[in-house]
Design a protein around this motif. Sequence first.
Motif, PDB file in Angstrom:
ATOM      1  N   GLY A   1       0.688  -1.190  -0.102  1.00 50.07           N
ATOM      2  CA  GLY A   1      -0.069  -0.121  -0.054  1.00 50.07           C
ATOM      3  C   GLY A   1       0.717   1.278  -0.053  1.00 50.07           C
ATOM      4  N   ASP A   2       0.692   2.204   0.868  1.00 48.08           N
ATOM      5  CA  ASP A   2       1.173   3.607   0.800  1.00 48.08           C
ATOM      6  C   ASP A   2       2.555   3.252   1.486  1.00 48.08           C
ATOM      7  N   ALA A   3       2.919   2.350   2.151  1.00 55.57           N
ATOM      8  CA  ALA A   3       4.355   2.132   2.852  1.00 55.57           C
ATOM      9  C   ALA A   3       5.217   1.864   1.841  1.00 55.57           C
ATOM     10  N   GLY A   4       4.897   1.464   0.467  1.00 57.49           N
ATOM     11  CA  GLY A   4       5.887   1.383  -0.580  1.00 57.49           C
ATOM     12  C   GLY A   4       6.756   0.120  -0.674  1.00 57.49           C
ATOM     13  N   VAL A   5       7.307   0.078  -1.775  1.00 56.35           N
ATOM     14  CA  VAL A   5       8.275  -1.287  -1.946  1.00 56.35           C
ATOM     15  C   VAL A   5       9.743  -0.934  -2.267  1.00 56.35           C
ATOM     16  N   HIS A   6      10.502  -1.622  -1.550  1.00 58.00           N
ATOM     17  CA  HIS A   6      11.944  -1.638  -1.581  1.00 58.00           C
ATOM     18  C   HIS A   6      12.288  -2.836  -2.336  1.00 58.00           C
TER      19      HIS A   6
END
Length: 326
Positions: A34-39
């Motif tokens: 979601g809003d936490a993002g992908v690393h």
Amino acid sequence: MTASPVLVLLDHAPDGSLRPPVRELLTLARDLAGDAGVHGVWAGGEDLVPALPVLAAQGVTTVHRLVTDADVHLSAVLADGLEAATAASGASLLLLVSSFDNKETAARLAVRTGAGVVTDVDGLTLEDGRVVAHKTVLAGTWTTRCAVTAPHAVVTVKANAVTAQDAAAPSSPQVVDLPVEARAGSTRVRLVERTEHAASGRPDLGSANVVVVGGRGTEGDFAVVEELADVLGGAVGATRVATDEGWIGHDAQIGQTGVTVSPRLYVGAGVSGAVHHRGGMQASGTIVAVNSDPDAPIFEIADFGVVGDLFTVLPQAAAELRRLRG
């Protein structure tokens, strides 16, 4: 776990291009994060630049590039790097492509960090804040749901489990060098030699969307199997009998003691469907069987079956596919 980024190991080829299943992992990670993002985690000295357009299209926000004097091809060293990347990103979920090497790395990482590990997953959801993994077990006869109760989860995902899709809006990935000092125990093993397989022009067997498999019925002649695979743009696989007879290399063996595949289309030619082979392919999307024996066990799980001579059926199928494609 949704409050933190999802971390993905970016498996790549020597030229720096991403392995096809990585796009699937990034799609899955984006849905879960979601809003936490992908690393992402980049391990190895290969040039990262060729992968950046794909990472941007997938919405990756940060790439942690491991910097170490140790050999990241060793599973223990890679586990050191992933441990550091997990801490740097704050991720509670790490996704890897399901391969022999990655599963070994996942096990090492879990021992060090106390993370919950689930391998060979074909689906992943978040339920009440927990990661719930879906996978088939017991030669593909049972579908299970495994909830990770530990604070961190490490999951290896089968190829073709997710349909890769680009993000709604591209990102501008930030590349951050992450120094990693390998533990003393991680370098006790030394990699002496690494030999790349000769390029066949076909996709990798473990991640191919289409796999055409030859068994005992080929009697050692894989020409028609290879022809159909090339027309379909697929990989060539084999049963244990075929590899034991020396008709094709052991790296083509599919089964419980070989490669596990889950293509969208599996075509078995002259394959009886013994239980050890079924354990490596039963999760395939659509199964087509061609066998002269109407009582062959593979017909029990096939979506489409043809009782006939594979040396007649496969060339006809290849010719018709060419005709339809003009």
